[in-house]
Design an enzyme around this catalytic site. Structure first.
Site, short mmCIF file in Angstrom:
data_model
loop_
_atom_site.label_atom_id
_atom_site.label_comp_id
_atom_site.label_asym_id
_atom_site.label_seq_id
_atom_site.Cartn_x
_atom_site.Cartn_y
_atom_site.Cartn_z
NE ARG A 27 -3.00 -3.30 -7.66
CZ ARG A 27 -2.59 -3.24 -6.40
NH1 ARG A 27 -3.42 -2.98 -5.44
NH2 ARG A 27 -1.33 -3.46 -6.11
NE ARG A 31 -8.09 -5.07 -2.22
CZ ARG A 31 -6.98 -4.72 -1.58
NH1 ARG A 31 -6.71 -5.20 -0.39
NH2 ARG A 31 -6.15 -3.85 -2.12
NE ARG A 40 -8.23 -11.64 -1.77
CZ ARG A 40 -7.97 -12.12 -0.57
NH1 ARG A 40 -8.63 -13.16 -0.10
NH2 ARG A 40 -7.02 -11.57 0.17
CG ASP A 76 1.00 -8.63 -7.27
OD1 ASP A 76 0.05 -7.90 -6.93
OD2 ASP A 76 2.17 -8.43 -6.93
CE1 TYR A 153 6.22 -4.15 -2.50
CE2 TYR A 153 6.81 -3.42 -4.72
CZ TYR A 153 5.99 -3.34 -3.60
OH TYR A 153 4.95 -2.45 -3.57
O1 CP3 Z 1 -4.61 -3.53 -12.44
C1 CP3 Z 1 -5.23 -4.62 -12.31
O2 CP3 Z 1 -6.42 -4.70 -12.03
C2 CP3 Z 1 -4.45 -5.89 -12.61
C3 CP3 Z 1 -3.97 -6.60 -11.47
C4 CP3 Z 1 -2.84 -6.03 -10.63
C5 CP3 Z 1 -2.72 -6.30 -9.25
N1 CP3 Z 1 -1.53 -5.80 -8.80
C6 CP3 Z 1 -3.72 -7.02 -8.45
C7 CP3 Z 1 -3.65 -7.00 -6.98
C8 CP3 Z 1 -1.72 -5.28 -10.99
C9 CP3 Z 1 -1.37 -4.66 -12.35
C10 CP3 Z 1 -0.90 -5.17 -9.84
C11 CP3 Z 1 0.41 -4.48 -9.85
C12 CP3 Z 1 1.13 -4.30 -8.60
N2 CP3 Z 1 1.23 -5.19 -7.54
C13 CP3 Z 1 1.94 -3.18 -8.30
C14 CP3 Z 1 2.20 -2.03 -9.24
C15 CP3 Z 1 1.09 -1.06 -9.25
C16 CP3 Z 1 0.97 -0.23 -8.00
O3 CP3 Z 1 -0.04 -0.40 -7.30
O4 CP3 Z 1 1.87 0.59 -7.73
C17 CP3 Z 1 2.49 -3.37 -7.03
C18 CP3 Z 1 3.40 -2.42 -6.30
C19 CP3 Z 1 2.04 -4.65 -6.56
C20 CP3 Z 1 2.40 -5.32 -5.28
C21 CP3 Z 1 1.21 -5.51 -4.43
N3 CP3 Z 1 0.18 -6.42 -4.68
C22 CP3 Z 1 0.89 -4.85 -3.22
C23 CP3 Z 1 1.74 -3.77 -2.58
C24 CP3 Z 1 -0.30 -5.38 -2.75
C25 CP3 Z 1 -0.96 -5.09 -1.43
C26 CP3 Z 1 -1.68 -3.81 -1.44
C27 CP3 Z 1 -3.11 -4.04 -1.81
O5 CP3 Z 1 -3.62 -3.28 -2.63
O6 CP3 Z 1 -3.69 -4.96 -1.23
C28 CP3 Z 1 -0.78 -6.34 -3.71
C29 CP3 Z 1 -2.02 -7.12 -3.65
C30 CP3 Z 1 -2.94 -7.05 -4.85
N4 CP3 Z 1 -2.55 -6.98 -6.15
C31 CP3 Z 1 -4.36 -7.10 -4.81
C32 CP3 Z 1 -4.81 -7.08 -6.14
C33 CP3 Z 1 -6.24 -7.17 -6.62
C34 CP3 Z 1 -5.22 -7.23 -3.55
C35 CP3 Z 1 -5.37 -8.67 -3.28
C36 CP3 Z 1 -6.55 -8.98 -2.41
O7 CP3 Z 1 -7.65 -9.23 -2.95
O8 CP3 Z 1 -6.37 -9.03 -1.20
#
Ligand code: CP3
Length: 359
Positions: A27, A31, A40, A76, A153
Protein backbone atom coordinates in the site's frame (compact mmCIF):
# COMPACT_ATOMS: atom_id res chain seq x y z
CA UNK A 1 20.21 5.16 -9.17
CA UNK A 2 22.58 2.69 -10.83
CA UNK A 3 21.65 -0.58 -12.52
CA UNK A 4 22.85 -2.58 -9.52
CA UNK A 5 20.17 -0.91 -7.37
CA UNK A 6 17.53 -1.51 -10.02
CA UNK A 7 18.18 -5.28 -9.85
CA UNK A 8 18.31 -5.64 -6.03
CA UNK A 9 14.67 -6.61 -5.60
CA UNK A 10 14.62 -9.23 -8.39
CA UNK A 11 17.95 -10.69 -7.28
CA UNK A 12 16.78 -11.03 -3.66
CA UNK A 13 13.55 -12.72 -4.85
CA UNK A 14 15.70 -15.40 -6.48
CA UNK A 15 18.05 -15.52 -3.44
CA UNK A 16 21.03 -14.32 -5.48
CA UNK A 17 23.73 -12.32 -3.63
CA UNK A 18 22.95 -8.63 -3.09
CA UNK A 19 24.92 -5.83 -1.42
CA UNK A 20 21.97 -4.82 0.76
CA UNK A 21 18.37 -5.83 1.50
CA UNK A 22 15.78 -4.33 -0.89
CA UNK A 23 12.67 -2.71 0.61
CA UNK A 24 9.19 -1.60 -0.45
CA UNK A 25 5.86 -1.28 1.41
CA UNK A 26 2.49 -2.84 0.73
CA UNK A 27 0.00 0.00 0.00
CA UNK A 28 2.93 2.35 -0.58
CA UNK A 29 0.92 4.26 -3.18
CA UNK A 30 -1.76 5.53 -0.85
CA UNK A 31 -3.30 7.97 1.55
CA UNK A 32 -0.36 8.46 3.96
CA UNK A 33 1.33 10.37 1.11
CA UNK A 34 0.32 14.06 0.84
CA UNK A 35 1.02 13.82 -2.91
CA UNK A 36 -1.54 10.99 -3.17
CA UNK A 37 -4.14 12.87 -1.15
CA UNK A 38 -3.75 15.90 -3.43
CA UNK A 39 -4.67 13.76 -6.48
CA UNK A 40 -7.40 11.89 -4.57
CA UNK A 41 -9.11 15.19 -3.69
CA UNK A 42 -9.87 15.66 -7.37
CA UNK A 43 -10.84 12.11 -8.37
CA UNK A 44 -12.56 9.14 -6.77
CA UNK A 45 -10.55 5.95 -6.26
CA UNK A 46 -12.15 4.00 -9.16
CA UNK A 47 -11.57 6.84 -11.63
CA UNK A 48 -7.95 6.94 -10.44
CA UNK A 49 -7.18 3.27 -11.07
CA UNK A 50 -8.99 3.31 -14.43
CA UNK A 51 -6.98 6.28 -15.77
CA UNK A 52 -3.46 5.26 -16.86
CA UNK A 53 -2.05 8.81 -16.48
CA UNK A 54 -3.23 8.96 -12.85
CA UNK A 55 -2.03 5.41 -12.15
CA UNK A 56 1.39 6.35 -13.47
CA UNK A 57 1.49 9.51 -11.38
CA UNK A 58 0.67 7.81 -8.05
CA UNK A 59 2.63 4.60 -8.71
CA UNK A 60 5.76 6.71 -9.05
CA UNK A 61 5.15 8.87 -5.96
CA UNK A 62 6.71 6.50 -3.39
CA UNK A 63 9.63 5.80 -5.77
CA UNK A 64 10.41 9.49 -6.00
CA UNK A 65 9.43 10.51 -2.45
CA UNK A 66 10.84 7.58 -0.48
CA UNK A 67 13.36 5.82 -2.71
CA UNK A 68 11.73 2.37 -2.41
CA UNK A 69 13.43 -0.46 -4.33
CA UNK A 70 10.31 -1.60 -6.21
CA UNK A 71 7.15 0.05 -7.52
CA UNK A 72 3.75 -1.65 -7.19
CA UNK A 73 1.05 -0.83 -9.69
CA UNK A 74 -1.67 1.41 -8.28
CA UNK A 75 -4.85 -0.62 -8.70
CA UNK A 76 -7.04 -2.92 -6.60
CA UNK A 77 -7.64 -6.66 -6.28
CA UNK A 78 -11.38 -6.09 -6.83
CA UNK A 79 -10.96 -5.24 -10.52
CA UNK A 80 -11.42 -8.99 -11.15
CA UNK A 81 -14.95 -9.30 -9.67
CA UNK A 82 -15.77 -6.06 -11.47
CA UNK A 83 -14.50 -7.48 -14.78
CA UNK A 84 -16.59 -10.61 -14.11
CA UNK A 85 -19.65 -8.40 -14.14
CA UNK A 86 -20.18 -7.42 -10.49
CA UNK A 87 -21.01 -3.84 -9.61
CA UNK A 88 -18.25 -2.37 -7.39
CA UNK A 89 -18.28 0.75 -5.27
CA UNK A 90 -15.93 2.08 -2.60
CA UNK A 91 -17.84 3.84 0.15
CA UNK A 92 -16.28 6.23 2.63
CA UNK A 93 -15.95 4.51 6.06
CA UNK A 94 -17.31 1.21 4.71
CA UNK A 95 -14.74 0.14 2.13
CA UNK A 96 -15.60 -1.89 -0.96
CA UNK A 97 -19.18 -2.97 -1.70
CA UNK A 98 -20.07 -5.53 -4.37
CA UNK A 99 -23.78 -5.39 -5.23
CA UNK A 100 -25.75 -8.64 -5.62
CA UNK A 101 -23.24 -10.98 -3.95
CA UNK A 102 -22.81 -14.60 -5.12
CA UNK A 103 -25.20 -16.65 -2.98
CA UNK A 104 -26.39 -19.49 -5.29
CA UNK A 105 -25.05 -21.68 -8.08
CA UNK A 106 -26.96 -19.68 -10.67
CA UNK A 107 -25.02 -16.57 -9.69
CA UNK A 108 -21.76 -18.32 -10.59
CA UNK A 109 -23.02 -19.09 -14.10
CA UNK A 110 -23.87 -15.43 -14.60
CA UNK A 111 -20.24 -14.37 -14.00
CA UNK A 112 -18.38 -13.50 -17.20
CA UNK A 113 -15.12 -15.10 -18.34
CA UNK A 114 -12.54 -12.33 -18.18
CA UNK A 115 -10.65 -11.22 -21.28
CA UNK A 116 -7.92 -9.01 -19.80
CA UNK A 117 -7.07 -7.29 -23.10
CA UNK A 118 -10.69 -6.11 -23.33
CA UNK A 119 -12.08 -5.97 -19.78
CA UNK A 120 -8.89 -4.84 -18.01
CA UNK A 121 -7.23 -2.89 -20.82
CA UNK A 122 -6.80 0.09 -18.46
CA UNK A 123 -4.52 -1.99 -16.22
CA UNK A 124 -2.38 -3.21 -19.12
CA UNK A 125 -2.06 0.29 -20.57
CA UNK A 126 -1.12 1.57 -17.10
CA UNK A 127 1.63 -1.04 -16.82
CA UNK A 128 3.09 0.04 -20.18
CA UNK A 129 3.00 3.72 -19.17
CA UNK A 130 4.52 3.11 -15.74
CA UNK A 131 7.34 1.05 -17.28
CA UNK A 132 8.13 3.86 -19.72
CA UNK A 133 8.12 6.43 -16.94
CA UNK A 134 10.19 4.28 -14.54
CA UNK A 135 12.80 3.73 -17.23
CA UNK A 136 14.25 0.78 -15.27
CA UNK A 137 15.03 2.78 -12.13
CA UNK A 138 13.25 0.06 -10.12
CA UNK A 139 11.18 -2.97 -11.17
CA UNK A 140 7.38 -2.87 -11.36
CA UNK A 141 5.32 -5.37 -9.36
CA UNK A 142 1.94 -6.38 -10.81
CA UNK A 143 -0.59 -8.18 -8.62
CA UNK A 144 -3.86 -10.01 -8.28
CA UNK A 145 -6.06 -11.17 -5.45
CA UNK A 146 -5.79 -14.92 -4.84
CA UNK A 147 -9.00 -16.87 -5.58
CA UNK A 148 -9.99 -17.53 -1.95
CA UNK A 149 -9.70 -13.86 -0.97
CA UNK A 150 -11.56 -12.70 -4.10
CA UNK A 151 -14.29 -15.26 -3.35
CA UNK A 152 -14.74 -13.87 0.18
CA UNK A 153 -15.50 -10.41 -1.23
CA UNK A 154 -17.76 -11.82 -3.97
CA UNK A 155 -19.78 -13.98 -1.59
CA UNK A 156 -19.91 -11.57 1.38
CA UNK A 157 -20.50 -8.54 -0.87
CA UNK A 158 -17.66 -6.59 0.72
CA UNK A 159 -15.58 -6.61 3.87
CA UNK A 160 -16.95 -8.79 6.65
CA UNK A 161 -16.60 -9.37 10.36
CA UNK A 162 -17.46 -13.07 10.68
CA UNK A 163 -17.41 -14.31 7.07
CA UNK A 164 -20.63 -16.23 7.78
CA UNK A 165 -21.67 -16.50 4.13
CA UNK A 166 -18.42 -17.82 2.64
CA UNK A 167 -17.95 -20.19 5.57
CA UNK A 168 -21.45 -21.51 4.99
CA UNK A 169 -20.38 -22.33 1.42
CA UNK A 170 -17.15 -23.87 2.65
CA UNK A 171 -18.93 -26.40 4.88
CA UNK A 172 -22.48 -26.68 3.50
CA UNK A 173 -21.81 -26.47 -0.24
CA UNK A 174 -18.10 -27.07 -0.98
CA UNK A 175 -18.85 -28.26 -4.53
CA UNK A 176 -20.38 -24.91 -5.38
CA UNK A 177 -17.50 -23.05 -3.77
CA UNK A 178 -15.00 -25.05 -5.85
CA UNK A 179 -16.91 -24.14 -8.98
CA UNK A 180 -16.66 -20.47 -8.07
CA UNK A 181 -12.95 -20.77 -7.24
CA UNK A 182 -12.31 -22.52 -10.58
CA UNK A 183 -13.91 -19.68 -12.45
CA UNK A 184 -11.96 -17.05 -10.52
CA UNK A 185 -8.73 -19.03 -11.03
CA UNK A 186 -9.18 -18.93 -14.82
CA UNK A 187 -9.60 -15.15 -14.63
CA UNK A 188 -6.56 -14.70 -12.37
CA UNK A 189 -4.32 -16.80 -14.66
CA UNK A 190 -5.32 -14.81 -17.74
CA UNK A 191 -4.95 -11.55 -15.83
CA UNK A 192 -1.46 -12.30 -14.46
CA UNK A 193 -0.24 -13.52 -17.85
CA UNK A 194 -1.49 -10.34 -19.47
CA UNK A 195 0.22 -8.20 -16.80
CA UNK A 196 3.52 -9.98 -17.44
CA UNK A 197 3.12 -9.58 -21.21
CA UNK A 198 2.47 -5.84 -20.68
CA UNK A 199 5.67 -5.45 -18.64
CA UNK A 200 5.06 -6.43 -14.99
CA UNK A 201 8.44 -7.67 -13.67
CA UNK A 202 7.10 -9.57 -10.64
CA UNK A 203 3.63 -10.73 -9.55
CA UNK A 204 2.27 -10.70 -6.01
CA UNK A 205 -0.80 -12.78 -5.15
CA UNK A 206 -2.68 -11.28 -2.18
CA UNK A 207 -4.51 -13.80 0.01
CA UNK A 208 -5.52 -11.32 2.69
CA UNK A 209 -8.20 -13.60 4.18
CA UNK A 210 -6.30 -16.93 4.17
CA UNK A 211 -6.22 -16.70 7.97
CA UNK A 212 -9.96 -17.17 8.44
CA UNK A 213 -9.76 -20.72 7.07
CA UNK A 214 -9.31 -23.92 9.08
CA UNK A 215 -6.16 -26.00 8.48
CA UNK A 216 -7.69 -28.42 5.97
CA UNK A 217 -9.65 -25.68 4.31
CA UNK A 218 -6.47 -23.69 3.73
CA UNK A 219 -5.05 -26.51 1.56
CA UNK A 220 -8.26 -27.26 -0.22
CA UNK A 221 -9.66 -23.80 -0.91
CA UNK A 222 -6.62 -21.51 -0.94
CA UNK A 223 -3.27 -23.22 -1.53
CA UNK A 224 -4.44 -25.64 -4.26
CA UNK A 225 -5.63 -22.84 -6.49
CA UNK A 226 -2.57 -20.67 -5.85
CA UNK A 227 -0.38 -23.64 -6.78
CA UNK A 228 -2.20 -24.05 -10.09
CA UNK A 229 -2.00 -20.35 -10.85
CA UNK A 230 1.74 -20.25 -10.18
CA UNK A 231 2.37 -23.24 -12.46
CA UNK A 232 0.41 -21.58 -15.23
CA UNK A 233 1.85 -18.07 -15.04
CA UNK A 234 5.48 -18.96 -14.37
CA UNK A 235 7.76 -16.93 -16.68
CA UNK A 236 11.58 -17.01 -16.57
CA UNK A 237 13.01 -14.05 -14.66
CA UNK A 238 9.62 -12.98 -13.22
CA UNK A 239 9.42 -13.83 -9.49
CA UNK A 240 6.06 -14.73 -7.95
CA UNK A 241 5.23 -13.68 -4.38
CA UNK A 242 2.46 -15.27 -2.32
CA UNK A 243 1.23 -13.20 0.63
CA UNK A 244 -1.19 -15.23 2.74
CA UNK A 245 -2.14 -13.15 5.74
CA UNK A 246 -2.79 -15.18 8.89
CA UNK A 247 -1.19 -18.34 7.46
CA UNK A 248 1.78 -18.28 9.86
CA UNK A 249 0.55 -21.40 11.62
CA UNK A 250 0.91 -23.33 8.35
CA UNK A 251 4.44 -22.17 7.51
CA UNK A 252 5.78 -25.53 6.41
CA UNK A 253 2.99 -25.89 3.85
CA UNK A 254 3.35 -22.44 2.34
CA UNK A 255 6.27 -23.24 0.06
CA UNK A 256 4.21 -26.03 -1.57
CA UNK A 257 2.51 -23.43 -3.72
CA UNK A 258 5.77 -23.01 -5.64
CA UNK A 259 6.16 -19.24 -5.13
CA UNK A 260 9.66 -17.77 -5.31
CA UNK A 261 8.86 -15.49 -2.38
CA UNK A 262 6.59 -16.01 0.62
CA UNK A 263 5.14 -12.81 2.08
CA UNK A 264 4.82 -12.89 5.87
CA UNK A 265 2.45 -10.95 8.06
CA UNK A 266 3.81 -9.22 11.17
CA UNK A 267 2.81 -11.99 13.57
CA UNK A 268 5.21 -14.51 12.06
CA UNK A 269 8.65 -15.04 13.64
CA UNK A 270 10.94 -14.18 10.72
CA UNK A 271 13.85 -16.26 12.07
CA UNK A 272 11.63 -19.33 12.44
CA UNK A 273 10.15 -18.77 8.98
CA UNK A 274 13.66 -18.74 7.54
CA UNK A 275 14.55 -22.00 9.27
CA UNK A 276 11.40 -23.63 7.90
CA UNK A 277 11.26 -22.05 4.43
CA UNK A 278 14.67 -20.51 3.76
CA UNK A 279 15.90 -23.34 1.53
CA UNK A 280 12.79 -23.18 -0.61
CA UNK A 281 11.81 -19.54 -0.97
CA UNK A 282 12.82 -15.97 -0.30
CA UNK A 283 10.87 -14.19 2.45
CA UNK A 284 9.16 -10.81 2.34
CA UNK A 285 8.14 -8.76 5.36
CA UNK A 286 7.28 -8.28 8.10
CA UNK A 287 7.45 -5.28 10.43
CA UNK A 288 4.18 -4.54 12.22
CA UNK A 289 2.64 -1.61 10.27
CA UNK A 290 1.76 0.12 13.57
CA UNK A 291 5.49 0.26 14.42
CA UNK A 292 5.56 3.23 12.02
CA UNK A 293 3.59 5.26 14.57
CA UNK A 294 6.75 5.33 16.71
CA UNK A 295 9.40 8.04 16.26
CA UNK A 296 12.21 7.38 13.71
CA UNK A 297 14.83 6.18 16.24
CA UNK A 298 12.42 3.45 17.41
CA UNK A 299 11.63 2.53 13.80
CA UNK A 300 15.36 2.16 13.14
CA UNK A 301 15.73 -0.12 16.15
CA UNK A 302 12.80 -2.26 15.01
CA UNK A 303 14.30 -2.51 11.52
CA UNK A 304 17.64 -3.60 12.98
CA UNK A 305 15.81 -6.30 14.94
CA UNK A 306 13.95 -7.50 11.81
CA UNK A 307 17.23 -7.74 9.86
CA UNK A 308 18.86 -9.60 12.75
CA UNK A 309 15.99 -12.08 12.87
CA UNK A 310 16.41 -12.90 9.19
CA UNK A 311 20.19 -13.07 9.57
CA UNK A 312 22.99 -13.03 7.00
CA UNK A 313 22.74 -13.54 3.26
CA UNK A 314 20.26 -12.87 0.48
CA UNK A 315 16.63 -13.95 0.18
CA UNK A 316 14.97 -11.24 2.29
CA UNK A 317 12.85 -8.43 0.88
CA UNK A 318 12.07 -6.02 3.71
CA UNK A 319 8.46 -4.88 3.89
CA UNK A 320 5.68 -4.30 6.40
CA UNK A 321 3.60 -7.25 7.58
CA UNK A 322 0.51 -5.68 5.95
CA UNK A 323 -0.34 -2.40 4.23
CA UNK A 324 0.96 0.92 5.54
CA UNK A 325 -1.74 2.71 7.55
CA UNK A 326 -3.21 5.94 6.15
CA UNK A 327 -2.35 8.07 9.21
CA UNK A 328 1.37 7.25 9.37
CA UNK A 329 3.53 10.39 9.00
CA UNK A 330 5.40 10.31 5.72
CA UNK A 331 8.72 11.00 7.53
CA UNK A 332 8.23 7.78 9.46
CA UNK A 333 7.72 5.82 6.23
CA UNK A 334 10.88 7.45 4.93
CA UNK A 335 12.72 6.44 8.14
CA UNK A 336 11.68 2.81 7.61
CA UNK A 337 12.99 2.70 4.03
CA UNK A 338 16.21 4.50 4.92
CA UNK A 339 16.86 2.28 7.95
CA UNK A 340 16.69 -0.88 5.82
CA UNK A 341 18.91 0.65 3.16
CA UNK A 342 21.59 1.81 5.59
CA UNK A 343 21.47 -0.94 8.25
CA UNK A 344 21.33 -3.98 5.97
CA UNK A 345 24.68 -3.94 4.09
CA UNK A 346 26.48 -5.49 7.07
CA UNK A 347 24.38 -8.65 6.68
CA UNK A 348 25.55 -9.09 3.12
CA UNK A 349 29.33 -8.88 3.50
CA UNK A 350 31.39 -12.01 2.94
CA UNK A 351 33.34 -11.86 6.23
CA UNK A 352 31.35 -13.36 9.08
CA UNK A 353 33.54 -11.39 11.50
CA UNK A 354 31.77 -8.13 10.57
CA UNK A 355 28.29 -9.41 11.31
CA UNK A 356 26.51 -7.78 14.23
CA UNK A 357 26.52 -9.72 17.48
CA UNK A 358 23.35 -11.33 18.76
CA UNK A 359 22.13 -9.26 21.73
O1 CP3 B 1 0.10 -1.53 -2.56
C1 CP3 B 1 -0.14 -0.54 -3.29
O2 CP3 B 1 0.19 0.62 -3.03
C2 CP3 B 1 -0.83 -0.82 -4.62
C3 CP3 B 1 -2.24 -0.57 -4.66
C4 CP3 B 1 -3.19 -1.47 -3.89
C5 CP3 B 1 -4.42 -1.00 -3.37
N1 CP3 B 1 -5.13 -2.05 -2.89
C6 CP3 B 1 -4.84 0.41 -3.38
C7 CP3 B 1 -5.98 0.85 -2.57
C8 CP3 B 1 -3.15 -2.84 -3.64
C9 CP3 B 1 -2.02 -3.84 -3.92
C10 CP3 B 1 -4.39 -3.19 -3.04
C11 CP3 B 1 -4.73 -4.58 -2.67
C12 CP3 B 1 -5.97 -4.84 -1.95
N2 CP3 B 1 -7.20 -4.23 -2.11
C13 CP3 B 1 -6.12 -5.87 -0.98
C14 CP3 B 1 -5.06 -6.85 -0.59
C15 CP3 B 1 -4.10 -6.26 0.38
C16 CP3 B 1 -4.64 -6.06 1.76
O3 CP3 B 1 -4.76 -4.88 2.15
O4 CP3 B 1 -4.95 -7.05 2.44
C17 CP3 B 1 -7.44 -5.82 -0.53
C18 CP3 B 1 -8.06 -6.72 0.53
C19 CP3 B 1 -8.12 -4.79 -1.26
C20 CP3 B 1 -9.55 -4.40 -1.16
C21 CP3 B 1 -9.69 -3.02 -0.67
N3 CP3 B 1 -9.39 -1.87 -1.40
C22 CP3 B 1 -10.19 -2.58 0.58
C23 CP3 B 1 -10.64 -3.51 1.69
C24 CP3 B 1 -10.18 -1.20 0.57
C25 CP3 B 1 -10.75 -0.29 1.64
C26 CP3 B 1 -9.86 -0.17 2.80
C27 CP3 B 1 -8.96 1.02 2.61
O5 CP3 B 1 -7.77 0.89 2.87
O6 CP3 B 1 -9.51 2.07 2.26
C28 CP3 B 1 -9.62 -0.75 -0.66
C29 CP3 B 1 -9.38 0.64 -1.09
C30 CP3 B 1 -7.98 0.99 -1.55
N4 CP3 B 1 -7.16 0.18 -2.27
C31 CP3 B 1 -7.34 2.24 -1.36
C32 CP3 B 1 -6.09 2.17 -2.00
C33 CP3 B 1 -5.06 3.25 -2.13
C34 CP3 B 1 -7.93 3.46 -0.66
C35 CP3 B 1 -8.67 4.23 -1.67
C36 CP3 B 1 -8.88 5.66 -1.27
O7 CP3 B 1 -8.03 6.52 -1.60
O8 CP3 B 1 -9.92 5.93 -0.67
Amino acid sequence: MNSDTSRLFIRACFRQPVRRTPVWMMRQAGRYLPDYRAVREKYDFITMYKTPELVTLVTLQPVERLGVDAAILFSDILVIPEAMGMDLQFLEHRGPVLARPIREDGHIDALKDVEPEVDLAFVLESIRQVRRELNDRVPLIGFSGAPWTLATYMVEGGSSRHFGQIKRWRFAHPVGLHRLLEKITRAVVAYCRAQIAAGAQAIQLFDSWAGILDATGFNEFALNYVHRIIQQIRTPGVPIIYFARGAGTWLSRLSRCGADVIGLDWQVDLGLARRVLGEKAALQGNLDPTALYAPPPVIRKQVREMLRQYGPGSGHIANLGHGILPDVPVEHARAFIEAVQTESPVWHTQQTATRPEEP
